[in-house]
Every structure is written in structure tokens, then in C-alpha cells.
Design a protein around this motif. Structure first.
Motif, PDB file in Angstrom:
ATOM      1  N   LEU A 109       0.885  -1.152   0.000  1.00 47.96           N
ATOM      2  CA  LEU A 109       0.000   0.000   0.000  1.00 47.96           C
ATOM      3  C   LEU A 109       0.927   1.207   0.000  1.00 47.96           C
ATOM      4  N   LEU A 110       1.013   1.913  -1.109  1.00 43.11           N
ATOM      5  CA  LEU A 110       2.097   2.850  -1.366  1.00 43.11           C
ATOM      6  C   LEU A 110       2.229   3.952  -0.320  1.00 43.11           C
ATOM      7  N   THR A 111       1.105   4.496   0.114  1.00 41.29           N
ATOM      8  CA  THR A 111       1.154   5.645   1.022  1.00 41.29           C
ATOM      9  C   THR A 111       0.226   5.438   2.215  1.00 41.29           C
ATOM     10  N   TRP A 112       0.509   6.156   3.276  1.00 42.73           N
ATOM     11  CA  TRP A 112      -0.478   6.353   4.336  1.00 42.73           C
ATOM     12  C   TRP A 112      -1.127   7.697   4.002  1.00 42.73           C
ATOM     13  N   ASN A 113      -1.584   8.483   4.957  1.00 43.78           N
ATOM     14  CA  ASN A 113      -2.244   9.754   4.647  1.00 43.78           C
ATOM     15  C   ASN A 113      -1.278  10.814   4.128  1.00 43.78           C
ATOM     16  N   ASN A 114      -0.034  10.728   4.558  1.00 36.13           N
ATOM     17  CA  ASN A 114       0.948  11.754   4.224  1.00 36.13           C
ATOM     18  C   ASN A 114       1.583  11.489   2.857  1.00 36.13           C
ATOM     19  N   PRO A 115       2.180  12.528   2.250  1.00 32.32           N
ATOM     20  CA  PRO A 115       2.959  12.300   1.020  1.00 32.32           C
ATOM     21  C   PRO A 115       4.283  11.644   1.352  1.00 32.32           C
ATOM     22  N   ASN A 116       4.802  10.871   0.419  1.00 34.19           N
ATOM     23  CA  ASN A 116       6.162  10.345   0.550  1.00 34.19           C
ATOM     24  C   ASN A 116       6.863  10.472  -0.794  1.00 34.19           C
ATOM     25  N   LYS A 117       8.020   9.886  -0.919  1.00 35.98           N
ATOM     26  CA  LYS A 117       8.813  10.078  -2.140  1.00 35.98           C
ATOM     27  C   LYS A 117       8.211   9.369  -3.349  1.00 35.98           C
ATOM     28  N   TYR A 118       7.201   8.526  -3.129  1.00 38.64           N
ATOM     29  CA  TYR A 118       6.607   7.763  -4.222  1.00 38.64           C
ATOM     30  C   TYR A 118       5.249   8.302  -4.683  1.00 38.64           C
ATOM     31  N   GLY A 119       4.489   8.882  -3.766  1.00 36.50           N
ATOM     32  CA  GLY A 119       3.148   9.361  -4.097  1.00 36.50           C
ATOM     33  C   GLY A 119       2.562  10.072  -2.900  1.00 36.50           C
ATOM     34  N   SER A 120       1.234  10.114  -2.827  1.00 37.22           N
ATOM     35  CA  SER A 120       0.636  10.860  -1.727  1.00 37.22           C
ATOM     36  C   SER A 120      -0.660  10.230  -1.247  1.00 37.22           C
ATOM     37  N   GLY A 121      -0.863  10.340   0.065  1.00 41.27           N
ATOM     38  CA  GLY A 121      -2.131   9.964   0.663  1.00 41.27           C
ATOM     39  C   GLY A 121      -3.127  11.087   0.560  1.00 41.27           C
ATOM     40  N   ASN A 122      -4.214  10.973   1.323  1.00 41.34           N
ATOM     41  CA  ASN A 122      -5.364  11.834   1.072  1.00 41.34           C
ATOM     42  C   ASN A 122      -5.261  13.250   1.657  1.00 41.34           C
ATOM     43  N   ILE A 123      -4.110  13.635   2.227  1.00 41.82           N
ATOM     44  CA  ILE A 123      -4.035  14.992   2.763  1.00 41.82           C
ATOM     45  C   ILE A 123      -3.350  15.981   1.813  1.00 41.82           C
ATOM     46  N   THR A 124      -2.863  15.490   0.658  1.00 39.26           N
ATOM     47  CA  THR A 124      -2.314  16.397  -0.359  1.00 39.26           C
ATOM     48  C   THR A 124      -2.850  15.992  -1.725  1.00 39.26           C
ATOM     49  N   ASN A 125      -2.461  16.731  -2.754  1.00 40.08           N
ATOM     50  CA  ASN A 125      -3.024  16.524  -4.085  1.00 40.08           C
ATOM     51  C   ASN A 125      -2.053  15.943  -5.106  1.00 40.08           C
TER      52      ASN A 125
END
Length: 307
Positions: A109-125
């Protein structure tokens, strides 16, 4: 039932580190109750990891995963396990991903809620990064399952598009999300997202987590809300495409005093029985068996066959 999202590897790892007795968490895992579990090891932002889980500043994902998996398998439970990592923030690169796959990892599961170096969770765009596209591509080559829960709309769409254009079949699903139609929450999926998931062969895992279902706090009303999500999803998307998950976080109470997670409204040892009871007035026995076990077991077989 087959629980498609339970942070069991995190529970095992924390218990192993602190020498806590967790036997009562494991007794429900048997063929009469919980036949299968997507056992998850989750990661968040560094501050959250340190505050909520008291993780060290240096995080070695491969070592942690191997330790948790070995300890869990040492219990010799009569249960089917999908081994998953939620939040790939600390997986250094595709080489480490390959080593994780070799160590028994089944799904990411690539992300949690926060962005990381691969993609982003639901708190950013933001969507998938260049590094994220390469990472997902390698995951698909390795035959790892792709779990789309937590991804924001752009990251979700980017991953769906990669799955759609993959030259080999990809096992994909959203393990613990609900219907935005019934509860407008950023962690839930809208009709278009769910249809796109099903169109690429994926399945939706509906989660028994209060804040993704309703604003109500009463247990009876929470159970009714969960049953409503299940029945509505089956009516809209078909009984072959719906699964269930607990995302039960009750275990955090034995490790930290700062836990603010919503309490489980289904006791884990009776969750299978109670959900079946709640949806039986509305669905056939065949549909219930598929939702509670068969559809998730199909994913389990697909992932294990690729190893």
C-alpha cells in the motif's frame, strides 16, 4: 471470514520488542472464525512513528518485516496470511523492494495519509512521482499486490492507469475504504473510483471503522451503517467484488497512552458471526460467503501463486 486489513505485523513487532503478552489477540485466528488475514506492517511520517509507536529514528523495513513475519509464523496459527506493508516511505528503493518480496512480502500500500517520495495519501493533491512510477512498475513485475486504499485521487488514478496498461495481470484491491456515496470522507472512494478499480480486476474491501461510516457513536447504529455500506456496495458493484476488513486498532492501547483511534464496534472474536447476522436479512447465503471469505481468498490464491 477473511479480514483484508489488520495491522497484525505491527502488533507482533511491538509485542516482540516490549515483551507484551498478546495471546488474546491471536486466539480468534482460526478456521472457525477468522480464516484469513491481510497482516499489515504500517508506517507513517517519522514524527508520528516516534510519537505513536515509539519507533527508533533509524527504520530498517526489511529487518522489521522479517522479524514480525518470523515471530507470527512461530505461533503456527491455522490461518491464511497475506503479508502487506502500508506506507512505503522507508523502503529505500526497488532493490529493497525485491528483497522484501524474496522475504515473503505479498502486497504493498504505497502511502499512508501523508505524502512520501513515491506518491501521496489523502491529505495532499500530488500524484505518483517519477520514483513512484518506477516503484509501482517494479512491484507489478514482482507479482506484488497493489492496495489503493489511502491514495489520494491523483495517486489513485495514476496507479489505476499503470495497472490498466500493464503487460501482465496485476492483483489489485482497496483493502479498507468505504462508499463516499454514503459517507463523504476523504478516505472513502467515489463511484467512479470503485468502477475503475473493478474494471482493472480489483476488489473493494469495506472497513468497519467508525469515522469512515457515520458520525454516530452508538454501537447499534455503527453496525447498521456498516451493513448499509456492504449491502449498497453489493447492489451497485456485484457480490464478486466486495470484501470486508476490520482495521482493528484496539491493540494500540497496550502500547501507548496517546491512542486516539476509534474503538472497534465489533469484538474481533465475534466479528465474523455478527457481520453475517447484520447482513443476512438483505443478502443470500452465497453472496455473504463470497463477501466474508471467498473474494478475499481468491486474492490470497492469486498472490501466493505468483511466489
Amino acid at each position: 471470514m477473511f479480514d483484508m486489513h489488520y495491522d497484525l505485523l505491527t502488533l507482533i513487532l511491538m509485542a516482540n520488542r516490549t515483551k507484551k503478552d498478546i495471546s488474546h489477540f491471536l486466539t480468534p485466528l482460526n478456521k472457525e472464525n477468522v480464516k484469513g488475514v491481510a497482516a499489515n506492517l504500517y508506517f507513517m511520517s517519522r514524527d508520528e512513528m516516534k510519537r505513536e509507536l515509539e519507533y527508533p529514528s533509524r527504520i530498517n523495513v526489511l529487518k522489521m518485516f522479517k522479524t514480525a513475519k518470523k515471530v507470527l509464523e512461530g505461533y503456527q496459527l491455522d490461518c491464511e496470511f497475506i503479508y502487506s506493508i502500508e506506507g512505503c516511505d522507508y523502503i529505500r528503493d526497488t532493490k529493497e523492494l525485491e528483497r522484501l518480496s524474496q522475504a515473503g512480502l505479498d502486497s504493498i500500500l504505497l502511502t499512508w495519509n501523508n505524502p512520501n517520495k513515491y506518491g501521496s495519501g489523502n491529505i495532499t493533491n500530488q500524484g505518483l512521482t517519477y520514483e513512484g512510477r518506477h516503484f509501482i512498475h517494479r512491484a507489478m513485475e514482482l507479482g506484488l499486490g497493489i492496495d489503493l486504499s489511502h491514495a489520494n485521487l491523483q495517486t489513485y488514478n495514476d496507479i489505476i492507469n499503470m495497472i490498466r496498461h500493464s503487460q501482465k495481470p496485476v492483483t489489485c484491491y482497496a483493502s479498507h475504504s468505504n462508499l463516499r456515496l454514503l459517507r463523504h470522507h476523504p478516505r472513502n472512494l467515489d463511484d467512479t473510483q470503485i468502477k475503475e478499480l473493478i474494471n482493472v480486476g480489483g476488489k473493494l474491501g469495506l472497513v468497519a471503522y467508525p469515522r469512515f461510516l457515520t458520525l454516530e457513536k452508538d454501537i447499534t447504529l455503527l453496525r447498521k451503517a456498516y451493513a448499509k455500506h456492504i449491502v449498497c456496495a453489493v447492489n451497485m458493484f456485484g457480490q464478486d467484488n466486495i470484501m470486508i476488513s476490520s482495521d482493528n486498532m484496539d491493540f494500540t492501547k497496550i502500547f501507548t497512552s496517546e491512542d486516539d483511534s476509534d474503538p472497534a464496534f465489533y469484538p474481533y472474536e465475534t466479528m465474523n458471526e455478527l457481520i453475517r447476522q447484520d447482513i443476512s436479512p438483505y443478502l443470500s447465503e452465497d453472496a455473504i460467503e463470497q463477501i466474508m471469505y471467498g473474494n478475499a481468498h481468491q486474492i490470497y490464491k492469486q498472490l501466493k501463486k505468483k511466489k
